[in-house]
Design a protein around this motif. Structure first.
Motif, PDB file in Angstrom:
ATOM      1  N   SER A   1       0.825  -1.206   0.000  1.00 56.48           N
ATOM      2  CA  SER A   1       0.000   0.000   0.000  1.00 56.48           C
ATOM      3  C   SER A   1       0.862   1.262   0.000  1.00 56.48           C
ATOM      4  CB  SER A   1      -0.934   0.010   1.212  1.00 56.48           C
ATOM      5  OG  SER A   1      -1.861  -1.042   1.132  1.00 56.48           O
TER       6      SER A   1
ATOM      7  N   SER B   1      -3.356  -6.011   1.426  1.00 58.71           N
ATOM      8  CA  SER B   1      -2.763  -4.816   2.026  1.00 58.71           C
ATOM      9  C   SER B   1      -3.748  -3.660   2.055  1.00 58.71           C
ATOM     10  CB  SER B   1      -1.500  -4.411   1.249  1.00 58.71           C
ATOM     11  OG  SER B   1      -0.942  -3.239   1.773  1.00 58.71           O
ATOM     12  N   LEU B   2      -4.517  -3.513   0.979  1.00 56.24           N
ATOM     13  CA  LEU B   2      -5.524  -2.448   0.953  1.00 56.24           C
ATOM     14  C   LEU B   2      -6.561  -2.643   2.055  1.00 56.24           C
ATOM     15  CD1 LEU B   2      -6.159  -2.050  -2.897  1.00 56.24           C
ATOM     16  CD2 LEU B   2      -4.808  -0.571  -1.409  1.00 56.24           C
TER      17      LEU B   2
ATOM     18  N   LEU C   1      -4.921  -0.019   4.670  1.00 62.24           N
ATOM     19  CA  LEU C   1      -5.702   1.174   4.353  1.00 62.24           C
ATOM     20  C   LEU C   1      -7.147   1.060   4.808  1.00 62.24           C
ATOM     21  CD1 LEU C   1      -4.385   2.135   0.785  1.00 62.24           C
ATOM     22  CD2 LEU C   1      -3.545   2.830   3.033  1.00 62.24           C
TER      23      LEU C   1
END
Length: 217
Positions: free
Chosen positions: A4, A106-107, A111
């Protein structure tokens, strides 16, 4: 580096060089990325493809601004044409050692994007091979009936869409049967860490790029 953060870094660099014209910065970034890709032991065929693919766009921009413009500007032509390579190479840095599955995870984890987004991306990636096989079967069945479905045939795409919709419906039912709930808290099978080292690399690279942008021409 965290996928990210790497994507955000590539996005910020691309945005900044779009706002500030600096040929020296573009060239330094291109050379630095090529060195990075070589250190990552990128395949020569893949490296050649990312260097050749943007050439047409870069050459077109250069020719338009320098040869066919009523007020030729060689410097600005070089700036815009090298920007194309910066855009392509920065994205290549994100993709070189990050799979689509890692990026989607990862997103979601780093995030904090909705889990349905990550699972939707993973589902789409897993359906792609099935769709390829389905398209081959559709074309083979058509040829057995004396019909040839070309790449741009509407009939081929219509049938492929029907297969995709059926696959999506089956996948949704499968996830519900396994107890998937969009708002529920979920355990993490594979964690994507976000460490201090990632932040140090992120901030350092960003500072160096900004110094180059505002101290070079």
């Amino acid at each position: 580096m965290n996928p990210s953060l790497k994507f955000i870094l590539a996005f910020i660099i691309s945005l900044e060089i779009s706002l500030k014209a600096s040929l020296t910065t573009n060239l330094i970034i291109i050379v630095a990325i090529l060195i990075y890709l070589l250190l990552k032991k990128i395949k020569p065929k893949y490296l050649l493809s990312i260097l050749v693919a943007p050439f047409i766009a870069a050459f077109t921009i250069f020719a338009t601004l320098y040869w066919f413009s009523p007020h030729p500007d060689k410097y600005f032509a070089w700036v815009l044409s090298t920007r194309i390579y910066v855009y392509v190479l920065t994205i290549s840095c994100v993709m070189i050692d990050t799979s689509a599955v890692e990026f989607a995870r990862s997103l979601e984890q780093n995030l904090h994007l909705p889990s349905k987004f990550a699972y939707g991306v993973l589902a789409a990636l897993n359906i792609v091979p099935q769709m390829q096989q389905a398209v081959k079967k559709i074309r083979t069945n058509a040829m057995m009936r004396g019909l040839y479905l070309s790449f741009w045939s509407p009939q081929l795409y219509f049938k492929a869409i029907i297969v995709a919709l059926n696959s999506a419906e089956n996948l949704a039912q499968g996830m519900q049967s396994h107890g998937y709930q969009e708002e529920a808290l979920r355990s993490t099978i594979v964690k994507i860490p976000l460490t201090k080292k990632d932040w140090i690399i992120f901030i350092t690279v960003l500072i160096l790029v900004n110094i180059l942008l505002f101290c070079t021409c």
